[in-house]
Motif scaffolding. Structure first.
Motif, PDB file in Angstrom:
ATOM      1  N   GLN A 114       0.825  -1.204   0.000  1.00 20.91           N
ATOM      2  CA  GLN A 114       0.000   0.000   0.000  1.00 20.91           C
ATOM      3  C   GLN A 114       0.865   1.262   0.000  1.00 20.91           C
ATOM      4  OE1 GLN A 114      -3.185   0.278  -0.471  1.00 20.91           O
ATOM      5  NE2 GLN A 114      -3.576  -1.927  -0.467  1.00 20.91           N
ATOM      6  N   SER A 118       0.707   4.119  -2.839  1.00 21.32           N
ATOM      7  CA  SER A 118       0.487   5.537  -2.540  1.00 21.32           C
ATOM      8  C   SER A 118       1.640   6.389  -3.046  1.00 21.32           C
ATOM      9  CB  SER A 118       0.313   5.737  -1.029  1.00 21.32           C
ATOM     10  OG  SER A 118      -0.863   5.120  -0.576  1.00 21.32           O
ATOM     11  N   ALA A 133      -0.440  11.781   4.187  1.00 22.28           N
ATOM     12  CA  ALA A 133      -0.325  10.820   3.086  1.00 22.28           C
ATOM     13  C   ALA A 133      -0.153   9.383   3.573  1.00 22.28           C
ATOM     14  CB  ALA A 133       0.855  11.198   2.194  1.00 22.28           C
ATOM     15  N   PRO A 137      -2.665   4.436   3.388  1.00 24.59           N
ATOM     16  CA  PRO A 137      -2.003   3.135   3.198  1.00 24.59           C
ATOM     17  C   PRO A 137      -1.975   2.288   4.465  1.00 24.59           C
ATOM     18  CG  PRO A 137      -0.433   4.949   2.955  1.00 24.59           C
ATOM     19  CD  PRO A 137      -1.789   5.551   2.955  1.00 24.59           C
TER      20      PRO A 137
END
Length: 416
Positions: A114, A118, A133, A137
């Motif tokens: 993940q 991302s 951010a 994930p």
């Protein structure tokens, strides 16, 4: 016992949650002092000897110890953090059974996939605020690992709620009451529906998954957990994993401040360096300010009286920087963890003692796994710049973070 002379020290603690206890202890020349917190007397302690005392289950209990605002947001009601004795040991086994090396590695692999997904989206963006951010994930990874359904149409809202549980738990005013408490209510309702669906056979689950384990867990008396309590325990797996975003930001911060560490991580022959590096991040950077308990029965320690029922706070951040334990404690030296293995009460970023028997965080292995994968990823898999920004750690908030949340720019895959 020395005493903070303020009528109430709650505001002083909130204004400097990581350093308040240590500063007062240094001023008094002791490892402990009394203060009034939330209008009630409390004892504040720091250092490895105090930590060993604090984790003695014959002296302290957790039931009713955490302040109401934390129970209403960070922990929830009825969870493992507030249990003692046989009840705690039985409930803790539920979590420790999910922390086997292969299971933790599976979560780590899901997170790495993940994270790479991302990071591919960061390429071409002018600036990326790393803290925000990282949430998605981590949330995607832990829900896939736990076997928790995660519809794409709902993920933004669900993720924001999981973040609010830890990011706004200690926030003043509206952040706490309108964001964290509302998020707790929504999260528990969602988790409760999942538990009920599993029990009724409407939600298929993999045998041995976290969702299956929590939904079907029976207490020491052989009864399944009440749905609200099972919901709290499911969130006690999801929320802390998303909260590792704080530690991953610290990993990136440390790599920027200490570029020699990135070079060391790039050397494949450097053995256990990644583990040493993340241990030093956990030692030096502020994650949990303190943990709370209550005195079980009257006792005396080093000539100081501990009355039954008295709330006690143990300073985790200050204990990790105690100069009696750590040489040059304010310097960042990952190699120190090759020189010696720290004891269970002088290195306490996620609590002290034995995680199987006491109240040390059961998810510590997960934090280590995700941090090590993050350190290797940022050092070897991604090239990026760190533009001018305020990288000062905001120690007035919990969790502490760089003031600009660690911005990166010009992200691109690292050359082979």
């Amino acid at each position: 016992m020395p005493r903070d002379p303020r009528l109430d020290s709650s505001l002083a603690l909130l204004a400097d949650p990581y350093r308040y206890i240590g500063k007062q202890c240094r001023a008094f020349g002791t490892d402990l002092f009394e203060a009034r917190l939330l209008l009630q007397p409390a004892i504040c302690m720091t250092g490895p000897a105090a930590a060993a005392l604090f984790y003695d289950p014959q002296r302290f209990v957790r039931a009713g110890a955490a302040p109401g605002p934390l129970r209403a947001t960070l922990f929830g009601n009825g969870g493992v953090q507030g249990l003692d004795g046989a009840d705690h040991h039985h409930r803790k086994a539920l979590f420790m059974a999910l922390m086997q090396p292969a299971t933790v590695a599976e979560l780590g692999q899901r997170y790495q996939e993940q994270l790479e997904r991302s990071a591919a989206g960061w390429i071409g963006q002018r600036r990326v605020r790393l803290y925000e951010a990282l949430h998605l994930p981590l949330a995607r990874a832990v829900c896939a690992w736990a076997d928790v359904p995660w519809p794409e149409a709902e993920e933004a809202g669900r993720c924001a709620d999981l973040v609010a549980l830890f990011d706004q738990a200690a926030a003043p005013g509206r952040g706490h009451f309108f964001h964290a408490r509302a998020a707790r209510k929504r999260c528990e309702a969602w988790a409760g529906r999942l538990v009920e669906a599993v029990r009724q056979g409407r939600q298929p689950v993999r045998a041995g998954s976290a969702l299956a384990a929590v939904a079907m867990h029976r207490d020491a008396g052989g009864q399944r957990l009440p749905v609200p309590v099972a919901a709290v325990e499911l969130l006690n797996l999801l929320r802390p994993t998303v909260a590792v975003s704080v530690y991953v930001v610290f990993v990136a911060h440390a790599l920027h401040r200490h570029p020699e560490c990135a070079l060391a991580l790039q050397q494949r022959s450097n053995g256990d360096y990644a583990e040493c590096f993340v241990h030093e991040v956990r030692r030096c950077y502020p994650f949990f300010p303190a943990v709370v308990a209550r005195v079980r029965e009257d006792f005396e320690w080093n000539g100081y009286a501990f009355p039954a029922g008295r709330r006690v706070l143990l300073d985790l951040y200050g204990t990790n920087l105690d100069p009696r334990t750590w040489h040059d404690p304010l310097s960042f030296q990952p190699e120190r963890f090759r020189e010696r293995t720290p004891g269970r009460f002088d290195f306490v970023p996620q609590g002290g003692g034995d995680p199987h028997l006491g109240h040390r965080c059961p998810g510590e292995a997960i934090a280590l796994e995700l941090m090590q994968r993050s350190a290797r990823f940022f050092a070897t898999r991604l090239r990026y710049a760190v533009p001018e920004q305020d990288l000062t750690l905001d120690m007035t908030r919990a969790p502490a973070l760089p003031r600009d949340r660690m911005v990166i720019a010009q992200a691109m895959p690292a050359l082979p």
